[in-house]
Design a protein around this motif. Structure first.
Motif, PDB file in Angstrom:
ATOM      1  N   GLY A   1      46.304 -35.521  -0.610  1.00  0.00           N
ATOM      2  CA  GLY A   1      45.470 -36.285  -1.534  1.00  0.00           C
ATOM      3  C   GLY A   1      44.082 -35.701  -1.669  1.00  0.00           C
ATOM      4  O   GLY A   1      43.565 -35.067  -0.753  1.00  0.00           O
ATOM      5  N   ILE A   2      43.500 -35.864  -2.864  1.00  0.00           N
ATOM      6  CA  ILE A   2      42.099 -35.472  -3.072  1.00  0.00           C
ATOM      7  C   ILE A   2      41.386 -36.604  -3.820  1.00  0.00           C
ATOM      8  O   ILE A   2      42.043 -37.483  -4.372  1.00  0.00           O
ATOM      9  N   TYR A   3      40.061 -36.531  -3.840  1.00  0.00           N
ATOM     10  CA  TYR A   3      39.296 -37.456  -4.680  1.00  0.00           C
ATOM     11  C   TYR A   3      38.741 -36.689  -5.869  1.00  0.00           C
ATOM     12  O   TYR A   3      38.175 -35.603  -5.701  1.00  0.00           O
TER      13      TYR A   3
ATOM     14  N   LEU B   1      35.615 -40.883  -7.971  1.00  0.00           N
ATOM     15  CA  LEU B   1      36.080 -42.071  -7.248  1.00  0.00           C
ATOM     16  C   LEU B   1      37.590 -42.256  -7.370  1.00  0.00           C
ATOM     17  O   LEU B   1      38.140 -43.209  -6.830  1.00  0.00           O
ATOM     18  N   ILE B   2      38.248 -41.345  -8.081  1.00  0.00           N
ATOM     19  CA  ILE B   2      39.693 -41.521  -8.326  1.00  0.00           C
ATOM     20  C   ILE B   2      40.517 -40.781  -7.283  1.00  0.00           C
ATOM     21  O   ILE B   2      40.266 -39.613  -6.993  1.00  0.00           O
ATOM     22  N   LYS B   3      41.516 -41.503  -6.751  1.00  0.00           N
ATOM     23  CA  LYS B   3      42.399 -40.863  -5.774  1.00  0.00           C
ATOM     24  C   LYS B   3      43.512 -40.139  -6.518  1.00  0.00           C
ATOM     25  O   LYS B   3      44.133 -40.704  -7.418  1.00  0.00           O
ATOM     26  N   VAL B   4      43.738 -38.876  -6.135  1.00  0.00           N
ATOM     27  CA  VAL B   4      44.767 -38.073  -6.803  1.00  0.00           C
ATOM     28  C   VAL B   4      45.729 -37.512  -5.758  1.00  0.00           C
ATOM     29  O   VAL B   4      45.290 -37.013  -4.724  1.00  0.00           O
ATOM     30  N   LEU B   5      47.030 -37.607  -6.018  1.00  0.00           N
ATOM     31  CA  LEU B   5      48.015 -36.987  -5.129  1.00  0.00           C
ATOM     32  C   LEU B   5      48.426 -35.650  -5.724  1.00  0.00           C
ATOM     33  O   LEU B   5      48.752 -35.573  -6.921  1.00  0.00           O
ATOM     34  N   VAL B   6      48.394 -34.585  -4.933  1.00  0.00           N
ATOM     35  CA  VAL B   6      48.835 -33.274  -5.408  1.00  0.00           C
ATOM     36  C   VAL B   6      50.212 -33.015  -4.799  1.00  0.00           C
ATOM     37  O   VAL B   6      50.348 -32.938  -3.575  1.00  0.00           O
ATOM     38  N   VAL B   7      51.223 -32.915  -5.663  1.00  0.00           N
ATOM     39  CA  VAL B   7      52.608 -32.832  -5.180  1.00  0.00           C
ATOM     40  C   VAL B   7      53.234 -31.500  -5.595  1.00  0.00           C
ATOM     41  O   VAL B   7      53.264 -31.176  -6.783  1.00  0.00           O
ATOM     42  N   SER B   8      53.718 -30.724  -4.653  1.00  0.00           N
ATOM     43  CA  SER B   8      54.427 -29.478  -4.979  1.00  0.00           C
ATOM     44  C   SER B   8      55.857 -29.494  -4.447  1.00  0.00           C
ATOM     45  O   SER B   8      56.536 -28.479  -4.475  1.00  0.00           O
ATOM     46  N   ASP B   9      56.281 -30.635  -3.968  1.00  0.00           N
ATOM     47  CA  ASP B   9      57.638 -30.741  -3.408  1.00  0.00           C
ATOM     48  C   ASP B   9      58.635 -30.973  -4.557  1.00  0.00           C
ATOM     49  O   ASP B   9      58.559 -31.981  -5.262  1.00  0.00           O
ATOM     50  N   LEU B  10      59.548 -30.013  -4.760  1.00  0.00           N
ATOM     51  CA  LEU B  10      60.418 -30.070  -5.937  1.00  0.00           C
ATOM     52  C   LEU B  10      61.302 -31.315  -5.957  1.00  0.00           C
ATOM     53  O   LEU B  10      61.493 -31.925  -7.004  1.00  0.00           O
TER      54      LEU B  10
END
Ligand code: HEM
Length: 310
Positions: free
Chosen positions: A13-15, A18-27
């Motif tokens: 996760g990153i910010y 103020l917004i939480k963002v999930l970074v997903v690279s799992d196919l």
């Protein structure tokens, strides 16, 4: 993000402000989210100053989500049908032949940057099929610069940064930014201005034709296709996002037609120019593959070579 993925793994996760963002690279997870659970994950991550994509007047298929995306997508589909593509084939070929003519002098001059030529080509074609431009306009088209500037813009640009840091102030930041952009003729507003003029001009022409009793003929380009588009698709299919209470109209509104032309311009320009440039680079680096490709083209396109010297 590539570096962070190496460091933190396939999901982290990153910010963004103020917004939480999930970074997903799992196919497997992406398959689960975007295919199986599409009903819940149907919206793209929009830019911070995008505005209210469910209710704003001027929204295109790339930024819309849920029911509105479905409707805009159904109304845009005819532009990608094989019959629509056949109609623009002549225009694409004409611009491609102009490119070949301009490239010919480079043949004996050693290495050169082909990317700029492809940018001119893709912009030429899109301006002819989505913005009402009548003939080829290579190396004379101001939109090439405007649109390239738009793609080069950093996400750390002050209006974006402030938008991230102060979410409640976004409408005000967007309003101020649009005023400034219009005042100084910045890229985004200039492109919208050109698309707006092209669509209004076509609507006016059609109105005058109809007053004179002239029936609209076959659609000549994407503007015609968007104006004529009618969706017969049944939108309430019982899935969760379809149950939201968004307004359903079976035709595109004028602001939506303008937005569609705008996004086709952006979506078709950089993607295609980059793909062509990279393909050319690889073919130049691998002459044996180039030879195979030429043989294959010759095999399938017998007798279709047209003269490009005018
Ligand atoms: C080699 C050329 C192209 C590549 C590599 C490419 C790539 C893509 C990708 C990856 C997406 C999905 C993005 C996402 O889901 O976030 C997309 C969507 C889209 N592209 Fe392209 N594209 C190309 C050419 C074009 C052209 C020529 C047009 C129009 C003239 C176009 C119009 C669109 C539109 C309207 C969408 C959004 C579709 C939707 O939301 O339903 N693209 N493209």
């Amino acid at each position: 993000m590539k570096e962070w993925t190496k460091q933190y793994g396939k999901v982290y996760g990153i910010y963004e402000g103020l917004i939480k963002v999930l970074v997903v690279s799992d196919l497997d997870m992406l398959q689960e989210l975007f295919i199986k659970k599409f009903d819940y994950f149907h919206g793209r991550k929009n830019l911070v100053l995008q505005g209210d994509v469910d209710n704003d007047d001027r929204v295109h298929v790339f930024e819309a989500r849920g029911l509105r995306w479905k409707r805009l997508r159904a109304l845009s589909n005819p532009t990608f049908s094989s019959s629509a593509l056949k109609k623009i084939h002549g225009t694409v070929e004409d611009s491609a032949l102009e490119l070949v003519r301009l490239l010919s002098p480079q043949a004996d001059r050693g290495a050169f940057n082909i990317h700029v030529y492809y940018q001119e080509l893709t912009m030429d074609i899109i301006c002819r099929i989505a913005l009402g431009q009548r003939t080829t306009n290579f190396f004379n088209n101001p939109l090439v610069n405007f649109v390239s500037n738009l793609f080069m813009r950093s996400m750390r640009w002050p209006p974006f940064l402030f938008g991230h840091l102060i979410p409640p102030a976004r409408p005000f930041i967007k309003w101020t930014f649009l005023k400034i952009a219009r005042l100084f003729g910045l890229s985004g507003s200039k492109i919208y201005e050109i698309a707006t003029d092209a669509v209004h001009l076509r609507l006016k022409q059609r109105e005058e034709d109809s007053k004179r009793g002239i029936e609209p003929g076959e659609p000549a380009d994407f503007i015609d296709l968007f104006i004529d588009a009618v969706s017969d698709e049944k939108i309430e299919d019982g899935s969760d996002f379809s149950k939201s209470e968004l307004h359903i109209t079976k035709r595109l509104t004028t602001p939506e037609i303008i937005a569609q032309c705008f996004v086709f311009l952006l979506a078709g320009f950089d993607t295609t120019a980059n793909s062509l440039a990279y393909a050319s680079y690889l073919l130049a680096k691998h002459p044996e593959k180039q030879k195979r490709l030429i043989q294959e083209v010759d095999e399938y396109c017998k007798g279709e070579v047209r003269s490009f010297i005018r």
